[in-house]
Design a protein around this motif. Structure first.
Motif, PDB file in Angstrom:
ATOM      1  N   GLU A  34       0.283   1.958  -4.892  1.00  0.00           N
ATOM      2  CA  GLU A  34       1.077   0.728  -4.936  1.00  0.00           C
ATOM      3  C   GLU A  34       1.994   0.619  -3.717  1.00  0.00           C
ATOM      4  O   GLU A  34       2.145  -0.447  -3.141  1.00  0.00           O
ATOM      5  CB  GLU A  34       1.903   0.673  -6.225  1.00  0.00           C
ATOM      6  N   LEU A  35       2.586   1.757  -3.326  1.00  0.00           N
ATOM      7  CA  LEU A  35       3.447   1.759  -2.141  1.00  0.00           C
ATOM      8  C   LEU A  35       2.638   1.447  -0.878  1.00  0.00           C
ATOM      9  O   LEU A  35       3.110   0.746   0.016  1.00  0.00           O
ATOM     10  CB  LEU A  35       4.164   3.100  -1.990  1.00  0.00           C
ATOM     11  N   GLN A  36       1.403   1.948  -0.820  1.00  0.00           N
ATOM     12  CA  GLN A  36       0.552   1.648   0.334  1.00  0.00           C
ATOM     13  C   GLN A  36       0.199   0.164   0.395  1.00  0.00           C
ATOM     14  O   GLN A  36       0.172  -0.439   1.463  1.00  0.00           O
ATOM     15  CB  GLN A  36      -0.717   2.499   0.282  1.00  0.00           C
ATOM     16  N   LYS A  37      -0.047  -0.430  -0.782  1.00  0.00           N
ATOM     17  CA  LYS A  37      -0.346  -1.864  -0.829  1.00  0.00           C
ATOM     18  C   LYS A  37       0.867  -2.668  -0.343  1.00  0.00           C
ATOM     19  O   LYS A  37       0.725  -3.611   0.435  1.00  0.00           O
ATOM     20  CB  LYS A  37      -0.704  -2.303  -2.253  1.00  0.00           C
ATOM     21  N   LEU A  38       2.052  -2.277  -0.821  1.00  0.00           N
ATOM     22  CA  LEU A  38       3.269  -2.963  -0.383  1.00  0.00           C
ATOM     23  C   LEU A  38       3.477  -2.810   1.118  1.00  0.00           C
ATOM     24  O   LEU A  38       3.856  -3.758   1.804  1.00  0.00           O
ATOM     25  CB  LEU A  38       4.490  -2.423  -1.125  1.00  0.00           C
ATOM     26  N   GLY A  39       3.222  -1.613   1.630  1.00  0.00           N
ATOM     27  CA  GLY A  39       3.365  -1.369   3.066  1.00  0.00           C
ATOM     28  C   GLY A  39       2.409  -2.234   3.871  1.00  0.00           C
ATOM     29  O   GLY A  39       2.765  -2.768   4.923  1.00  0.00           O
ATOM     30  N   ALA A  40       1.176  -2.371   3.372  1.00  0.00           N
ATOM     31  CA  ALA A  40       0.199  -3.215   4.072  1.00  0.00           C
ATOM     32  C   ALA A  40       0.652  -4.677   4.067  1.00  0.00           C
ATOM     33  O   ALA A  40       0.537  -5.378   5.082  1.00  0.00           O
ATOM     34  CB  ALA A  40      -1.174  -3.074   3.411  1.00  0.00           C
ATOM     35  N   LEU A  41       1.163  -5.164   2.946  1.00  0.00           N
ATOM     36  CA  LEU A  41       1.656  -6.544   2.874  1.00  0.00           C
ATOM     37  C   LEU A  41       2.838  -6.750   3.827  1.00  0.00           C
ATOM     38  O   LEU A  41       2.952  -7.781   4.477  1.00  0.00           O
ATOM     39  CB  LEU A  41       2.068  -6.895   1.441  1.00  0.00           C
ATOM     40  N   HIS A  42       3.679  -5.740   3.898  1.00  0.00           N
ATOM     41  CA  HIS A  42       4.831  -5.817   4.807  1.00  0.00           C
ATOM     42  C   HIS A  42       4.372  -5.814   6.256  1.00  0.00           C
ATOM     43  O   HIS A  42       4.869  -6.587   7.079  1.00  0.00           O
ATOM     44  CB  HIS A  42       5.778  -4.635   4.535  1.00  0.00           C
ATOM     45  N   ASP A  43       3.413  -4.966   6.602  1.00  0.00           N
ATOM     46  CA  ASP A  43       2.903  -4.899   7.974  1.00  0.00           C
ATOM     47  C   ASP A  43       2.222  -6.208   8.379  1.00  0.00           C
ATOM     48  O   ASP A  43       2.270  -6.600   9.545  1.00  0.00           O
ATOM     49  CB  ASP A  43       1.925  -3.740   8.122  1.00  0.00           C
ATOM     50  N   GLN A  44       1.585  -6.886   7.429  1.00  0.00           N
ATOM     51  CA  GLN A  44       0.910  -8.153   7.728  1.00  0.00           C
ATOM     52  C   GLN A  44       1.903  -9.303   7.839  1.00  0.00           C
ATOM     53  O   GLN A  44       1.546 -10.405   8.237  1.00  0.00           O
ATOM     54  CB  GLN A  44      -0.113  -8.480   6.636  1.00  0.00           C
ATOM     55  N   GLY A  45       3.142  -9.071   7.472  1.00  0.00           N
ATOM     56  CA  GLY A  45       4.150 -10.113   7.557  1.00  0.00           C
ATOM     57  C   GLY A  45       4.239 -10.971   6.308  1.00  0.00           C
ATOM     58  O   GLY A  45       4.954 -11.964   6.278  1.00  0.00           O
ATOM     59  N   ILE A  46       3.496 -10.612   5.277  1.00  0.00           N
ATOM     60  CA  ILE A  46       3.525 -11.381   4.030  1.00  0.00           C
ATOM     61  C   ILE A  46       4.840 -11.141   3.299  1.00  0.00           C
ATOM     62  O   ILE A  46       5.410 -12.064   2.713  1.00  0.00           O
ATOM     63  CB  ILE A  46       2.305 -11.029   3.153  1.00  0.00           C
ATOM     64  N   LEU A  47       5.326  -9.898   3.340  1.00  0.00           N
ATOM     65  CA  LEU A  47       6.608  -9.556   2.715  1.00  0.00           C
ATOM     66  C   LEU A  47       7.659  -9.348   3.797  1.00  0.00           C
ATOM     67  O   LEU A  47       7.392  -8.693   4.804  1.00  0.00           O
ATOM     68  CB  LEU A  47       6.492  -8.263   1.899  1.00  0.00           C
ATOM     69  N   SER A  48       8.847  -9.902   3.581  1.00  0.00           N
ATOM     70  CA  SER A  48       9.946  -9.661   4.514  1.00  0.00           C
ATOM     71  C   SER A  48      10.515  -8.272   4.239  1.00  0.00           C
ATOM     72  O   SER A  48      10.153  -7.613   3.257  1.00  0.00           O
ATOM     73  CB  SER A  48      11.026 -10.725   4.332  1.00  0.00           C
ATOM     74  N   ASP A  49      11.424  -7.848   5.097  1.00  0.00           N
ATOM     75  CA  ASP A  49      12.049  -6.523   4.912  1.00  0.00           C
ATOM     76  C   ASP A  49      12.767  -6.442   3.569  1.00  0.00           C
ATOM     77  O   ASP A  49      12.660  -5.432   2.853  1.00  0.00           O
ATOM     78  CB  ASP A  49      13.031  -6.244   6.047  1.00  0.00           C
ATOM     79  N   ASP A  50      13.488  -7.518   3.216  1.00  0.00           N
ATOM     80  CA  ASP A  50      14.236  -7.516   1.953  1.00  0.00           C
ATOM     81  C   ASP A  50      13.292  -7.510   0.752  1.00  0.00           C
ATOM     82  O   ASP A  50      13.515  -6.799  -0.241  1.00  0.00           O
ATOM     83  CB  ASP A  50      15.147  -8.737   1.874  1.00  0.00           C
ATOM     84  N   GLU A  51      12.212  -8.287   0.824  1.00  0.00           N
ATOM     85  CA  GLU A  51      11.251  -8.335  -0.289  1.00  0.00           C
ATOM     86  C   GLU A  51      10.557  -6.980  -0.446  1.00  0.00           C
ATOM     87  O   GLU A  51      10.343  -6.505  -1.559  1.00  0.00           O
ATOM     88  CB  GLU A  51      10.213  -9.429  -0.049  1.00  0.00           C
ATOM     89  N   PHE A  52      10.226  -6.375   0.699  1.00  0.00           N
ATOM     90  CA  PHE A  52       9.571  -5.061   0.667  1.00  0.00           C
ATOM     91  C   PHE A  52      10.489  -4.018   0.031  1.00  0.00           C
ATOM     92  O   PHE A  52      10.085  -3.240  -0.841  1.00  0.00           O
ATOM     93  CB  PHE A  52       9.182  -4.628   2.077  1.00  0.00           C
ATOM     94  N   ALA A  53      11.757  -4.036   0.422  1.00  0.00           N
ATOM     95  CA  ALA A  53      12.721  -3.072  -0.118  1.00  0.00           C
ATOM     96  C   ALA A  53      12.918  -3.281  -1.621  1.00  0.00           C
ATOM     97  O   ALA A  53      12.996  -2.310  -2.391  1.00  0.00           O
ATOM     98  CB  ALA A  53      14.051  -3.184   0.604  1.00  0.00           C
ATOM     99  N   ALA A  54      12.971  -4.535  -2.052  1.00  0.00           N
ATOM    100  CA  ALA A  54      13.163  -4.822  -3.479  1.00  0.00           C
ATOM    101  C   ALA A  54      11.951  -4.368  -4.291  1.00  0.00           C
ATOM    102  O   ALA A  54      12.089  -3.761  -5.368  1.00  0.00           O
ATOM    103  CB  ALA A  54      13.413  -6.319  -3.693  1.00  0.00           C
ATOM    104  N   ALA A  55      10.750  -4.636  -3.794  1.00  0.00           N
ATOM    105  CA  ALA A  55       9.531  -4.243  -4.515  1.00  0.00           C
ATOM    106  C   ALA A  55       9.404  -2.726  -4.565  1.00  0.00           C
ATOM    107  O   ALA A  55       9.009  -2.146  -5.587  1.00  0.00           O
ATOM    108  CB  ALA A  55       8.313  -4.877  -3.856  1.00  0.00           C
ATOM    109  N   LYS A  56       9.752  -2.067  -3.470  1.00  0.00           N
ATOM    110  CA  LYS A  56       9.692  -0.611  -3.427  1.00  0.00           C
ATOM    111  C   LYS A  56      10.685   0.002  -4.413  1.00  0.00           C
ATOM    112  O   LYS A  56      10.369   0.962  -5.123  1.00  0.00           O
ATOM    113  CB  LYS A  56       9.962  -0.119  -2.009  1.00  0.00           C
ATOM    114  N   ALA A  57      11.875  -0.576  -4.492  1.00  0.00           N
ATOM    115  CA  ALA A  57      12.888  -0.086  -5.435  1.00  0.00           C
ATOM    116  C   ALA A  57      12.415  -0.245  -6.865  1.00  0.00           C
ATOM    117  O   ALA A  57      12.671   0.631  -7.710  1.00  0.00           O
ATOM    118  CB  ALA A  57      14.195  -0.837  -5.214  1.00  0.00           C
TER     119      ALA A  57
END
Length: 112
Positions: free
Chosen positions: A85-108
């Motif tokens: 799940e963390l890898q999926k979130l990281g991929a979405l973040h790298d593609q620009g789909i998730l912002s830094d704040d959204e990525f941090a919230a989902a990871k938390a």
């Protein structure tokens, strides 16, 4: 006293012309000042409208982010692979789909 002479007529004409020029200049000055005041009022109104639109846009973005946060998946269950799940979130973040704040919230949420 009879009719004024040529010099007297020229002097009177000069006085009348000078007075007319002064009056016209005063009117023009007044009109310019009024036009400038109207322009400044229009600029102020345009700035107020832009500020209201910016505030509305910021409010819409905040509501959209709140809706996305509410729709985010629940914390991972015991059987879920957190690393995947963390890898999926990281991929979405790298593609620009998730912002830094959204990525941090989902990871938390994933990490509890």
């Amino acid at each position: 006293m009879g009719r004024p002479g040529l010099i007297g007529m020229a002097a009177r004409t000069a006085v009348v012309a000078g007075t007319a020029t002064a009056v016209a200049g005063g009117v023009r000055s007044h009109q310019d000042a009024k036009a400038n005041q109207q322009y400044e009022a229009q600029q102020y109104e345009a700035q107020q409208q832009q500020a209201a639109m910016d505030a509305a846009a910021a409010n819409a973005v905040a509501q959209q982010q709140a809706a996305q946060a509410a729709a985010a998946p629940a914390p991972a269950a015991a059987g879920t692979d957190i690393v995947a799940e963390l890898q999926k979130l990281g991929a979405l973040h790298d593609q620009g789909i998730l912002s830094d704040d959204e990525f941090a919230a989902a990871k938390a949420k994933l990490l509890g």
